[in-house]
Scaffold this active site. Structure first.
Site, PDB file in Angstrom:
ATOM      1  N   HIS A  71       0.665  -1.160   0.023  1.00  0.00           N
ATOM      2  CA  HIS A  71       0.100   0.069  -0.051  1.00  0.00           C
ATOM      3  C   HIS A  71       0.716   1.313   0.008  1.00  0.00           C
ATOM      4  O   HIS A  71       0.246   2.339   0.025  1.00  0.00           O
ATOM      5  CB  HIS A  71      -0.842  -0.129   1.234  1.00  0.00           C
ATOM      6  CG  HIS A  71      -2.015  -1.053   1.264  1.00  0.00           C
ATOM      7  ND1 HIS A  71      -2.581  -1.241   0.301  1.00  0.00           N
ATOM      8  CD2 HIS A  71      -2.142  -2.066   2.208  1.00  0.00           C
ATOM      9  CE1 HIS A  71      -3.617  -2.496   0.430  1.00  0.00           C
ATOM     10  NE2 HIS A  71      -3.256  -2.773   1.612  1.00  0.00           N
ATOM     11  N   CYS A  72       2.101   1.085   0.000  1.00  0.00           N
ATOM     12  CA  CYS A  72       3.130   2.390   0.037  1.00  0.00           C
ATOM     13  C   CYS A  72       3.575   2.717  -1.410  1.00  0.00           C
ATOM     14  O   CYS A  72       4.000   1.840  -2.028  1.00  0.00           O
ATOM     15  CB  CYS A  72       4.101   2.008   1.040  1.00  0.00           C
ATOM     16  SG  CYS A  72       5.328   3.611   1.222  1.00  0.00           S
TER      17      CYS A  72
END
Length: 356
Positions: free
Chosen positions: A143-144
């Protein structure tokens, strides 16, 4: 010219290409219990593998922490500076009390473990190319992206591993990400939005976090799953789409995000896959990679139940029992596309010499 990094120093040939460090585990005054994540699952996986006599401490590759200079290969300086604010880290890790801790404590107790896992993924990328396969027992922070963290992911380790390979390893110019965590991998999708060198397949529960419509545009093979999807349908879809993805483009490396939050009963995943289904899923992906002789790097990503560590260990043992991962094969270079290409080139050169 790429900066100098310790992450690409050669691992001892006697080691399995399995990367881990005790520094992966987050333990701090019980704060880690405020997030559903089992913040010690990585160490538990290793302990199970030791109990089964697959590995010993001196046979695994010790992960090293990614430095600022390593992280800047992908991340913006502005983003890394933001992590110096405890409340930002509290938001990313979804552990609110972290906001009230002095940042030096947050750096040491929360971010250092995540930086070490990130270093582990970068190291495993090179190991996979050298040995044919590698597993980072941590990582998978999908998710980064370069300038934004979220969903317990503070560093973009998947993007970093791929960019490191593109910049530093000759012959690696195409990558396929197979993301089978229950959540959409919006971080690497945003990072590789317009990069035609990276093919992304993502199978996820369409109704849960992050629901990032913009990032979905980067997915070449989108497999959106319904609530409560079970083994038979899931495995059939994984098999069809993994084969399809690898037939469409033969990459130089596969990054396999093997989240176990697809497990039945996971509080965040919303799917209903059995432990045997997870083991079978990993087998399907490794079979597809190994039969095509494409190096594969596996990261463990999400999984929010106490029993996930055992399942990851069982899956690794299964891959070994089936001969899909093997220390001898790994260290000997057999089945390693780069080594075999070198042998072919040498043979061709010798043949040409004898003709002259």
């Amino acid at each position: 010219r790429p900066h100098r990094t310790e992450l690409y120093e050669d691992a001892p040939p006697a080691c399995w290409p399995i990367v881990y460090s005790p520094d992966y585990n987050i333990t701090f005054m019980g704060l880690e219990k405020l997030h559903p994540f089992d913040a010690g699952k990585w160490g538990k996986v290793i302990n199970f593998l030791k109990e089964e006599k697959l590995i010993a401490d001196d046979l695994i590759v010790q992960a090293r922490e990614a430095t600022d200079e390593d992280l800047l290969v992908v991340h913006t300086r502005r983003y890394l500076n933001k992590l110096k604010w405890s409340f930002v880290v509290a938001t990313i890790t979804e552990i609110p009390p972290v906001a009230f801790l002095p940042n030096f404590v947050v750096q040491r107790k929360v971010l250092k473990p995540l930086r070490t896992q990130t270093g582990g993924t970068i190291m495993a990328g090179k190991l996979a190319v050298d040995r044919g396969w590698a597993i980072n027992v941590g990582g998978g922070f999908h998710h980064c992206s370069s300038d934004k963290g979220g969903g317990f992911c503070a560093y973009a380790d998947i993007t970093l591993a791929i960019k490191f390979l593109f910049e530093r390893v000759q012959g690696v110019s195409k990558a396929t990400i197979i993301d089978l965590d229950a959540h959409q991998g919006n971080g690497h999708e945003r990072d590789f939005m317009d990069d035609h060198r990276v093919y992304i397949m993502d199978a996820y529960n369409r109704y849960i976090y992050p629901g990032d419509g913009f990032a979905k545009r980067a997915i070449k093979r989108k497999v959106e799953l319904e609530w409560g999807t079970e083994d038979a349908e899931y495995l059939q879809k994984v098999h069809t789409h993994v084969e399809g993805a690898l037939n469409e483009l033969k990459p130089d490396i596969i990054v396999y995000n093997a989240g176990t939050d697809i497990l039945d009963g996971d509080p965040l995943g919303g799917l209903a896959i059995s432990p045997q289904g997870i083991v079978k899923r990993d087998e399907v992906v490794f079979k597809a990679a190994r039969s095509r002789r494409i190096p594969i790097l596996m990261v463990t990503s999400g999984g929010y139940q106490k029993r996930t560590a055992r399942i990851i260990a069982d899956s690794i043992l299964n891959l070994h029992n089936l001969g899909l991962i093997d220390k001898e094969l790994a260290t000997g270079g057999a089945g390693n596309p780069r080594v075999e290409q070198m042998i072919r080139d040498c043979t061709k050169d010798l043949a040409n010499l004898s003709l002259q």
